[in-house]
Structure formats: C-alpha cells, structure tokens
Design a protein around this motif. Sequence first.
Motif, PDB file in Angstrom:
ATOM      1  N   THR A 195       0.937  -1.077  -0.133  1.00  0.00           N
ATOM      2  CA  THR A 195       0.228  -0.168   0.013  1.00  0.00           C
ATOM      3  C   THR A 195       0.782   1.147  -0.152  1.00  0.00           C
ATOM      4  O   THR A 195       0.256   2.307  -0.398  1.00  0.00           O
ATOM      5  N   SER A 247      -6.117 -13.453   8.471  1.00  0.00           N
ATOM      6  CA  SER A 247      -5.904 -12.994   6.933  1.00  0.00           C
ATOM      7  C   SER A 247      -5.176 -14.305   6.215  1.00  0.00           C
ATOM      8  O   SER A 247      -5.426 -14.271   5.105  1.00  0.00           O
ATOM      9  N   SER A 263       2.276 -13.843  -4.310  1.00  0.00           N
ATOM     10  CA  SER A 263       1.391 -13.134  -5.040  1.00  0.00           C
ATOM     11  C   SER A 263       1.837 -13.454  -6.560  1.00  0.00           C
ATOM     12  O   SER A 263       2.959 -13.055  -6.859  1.00  0.00           O
ATOM     13  N   ASP A 288      -9.514 -13.747  -1.648  1.00  0.00           N
ATOM     14  CA  ASP A 288     -10.497 -12.559  -2.107  1.00  0.00           C
ATOM     15  C   ASP A 288      -9.648 -11.256  -2.556  1.00  0.00           C
ATOM     16  O   ASP A 288     -10.466 -10.453  -2.869  1.00  0.00           O
ATOM     17  N   LYS A 289      -8.363 -11.380  -2.559  1.00  0.00           N
ATOM     18  CA  LYS A 289      -7.735 -10.157  -2.878  1.00  0.00           C
ATOM     19  C   LYS A 289      -6.724 -10.584  -4.224  1.00  0.00           C
ATOM     20  O   LYS A 289      -6.474  -9.763  -4.989  1.00  0.00           O
ATOM     21  N   GLU A 290      -6.204 -11.992  -3.920  1.00  0.00           N
ATOM     22  CA  GLU A 290      -4.947 -12.025  -5.060  1.00  0.00           C
ATOM     23  C   GLU A 290      -5.180 -13.485  -5.536  1.00  0.00           C
ATOM     24  O   GLU A 290      -5.547 -14.455  -4.838  1.00  0.00           O
TER      25      GLU A 290
END
Length: 185
Positions: free
Chosen positions: A27, A84, A148, A172-174
Amino acid sequence: MNIQFKAATTDQHFEGILALQQKNIYTSLSIAEQQQQGFVFAEHNMELLKTLAAELPQVVALANEKVVGYNLAMTASMKSIIPSIIPMFDAFERCTYQNKALTSYPYIVGGQVCVDQNFRGNGLLSKLYHATKDLVDKDYQLCVTEISTRNHLSLKIHQRMGFEVINTYQDDKELWNIVLWDFGK
C-alpha cells in the motif's frame, strides 16, 4: 560489508522488522515500484512478532546493528493467530508434494521475507532463508509460503534459490503461487 544473521530477540530487532515492513508494504508503493522492487502484504505489530518468535526463530540480517533484512517463520499451529492467512493454510491442506499430502510433512511457513532496497542484489534473501533453515533444520523438512502472482521479482528470486511452485489459489484479493523449498535438496 559485514552482515550478521541472527534470531530476532530484542525490541530493537522487532522495531527494525516493522520499519522495513512499512517501507515495503504494497500500500506504500506504486504499481511500478511493486513491479520493480517486489513488495510485502501482511502488516504485523510488536506483539505478533514476539508471538511468532516464541514459536520459531525470526531471522534478521544486521548491518551495524540495523535490520536490513528479515525472514519471518511460523508453524501451521499459528493458523488462527492471523485470520488473513487462513485461506493460505486452507490451500496448503489441498496441496501434495512427491505424491503425499503436504500436511504429512514437518514444515515451516515462510511468513514474510524482505530485504532493504539498499542491500538487494547481495543474496540476502537466500542467506536469510538458509539462516532460518540452520536454526530449525533438525525439526522440519520443508519451507512453504505463498507469493502473489503479481510479485514476479519475488517468485524469480525464490525459484533461483530452490523454491518450486506446487500450486496456485485465489483468495478474496489475489492469485497466489504456493512455493516450497525442500531442505534436503
């Protein structure tokens, strides 16, 4: 350049890990920087790092007592401590290695590895992993982690030191590569 590798034991070590993590968290980096330098996903805190260190060595690379790299590690028993990463552990449970369930092997999980930008290109990632292996080798056969699919640089460096992709999964992201390093190879 004299770099020492040791298990993180002091608040100074853990603060150095957190500072380096913040510099390299996805981020905080542009897409271009992520592609050129790689990145880390998870954000930790002092309490979590100490919890991890109570279970397995968290290895730091030190230059003049400053953390310039780290390799975090955990066991499968830590699955519930970081919500997570539950999808990662669930994916591990569906993996095989050499025609056996991955979970039938004694393995550590590469929790996160990072090298300061000014120290890259010196083989520190490999040295961090080897230092971790040396500290846990008698108890574990494999190191497994996720990278990733967007983090091409990290995958390339991991493969160069002996990690192999054994599966992929989507959370849910990658989209993630599951990679494994067999300590016996």
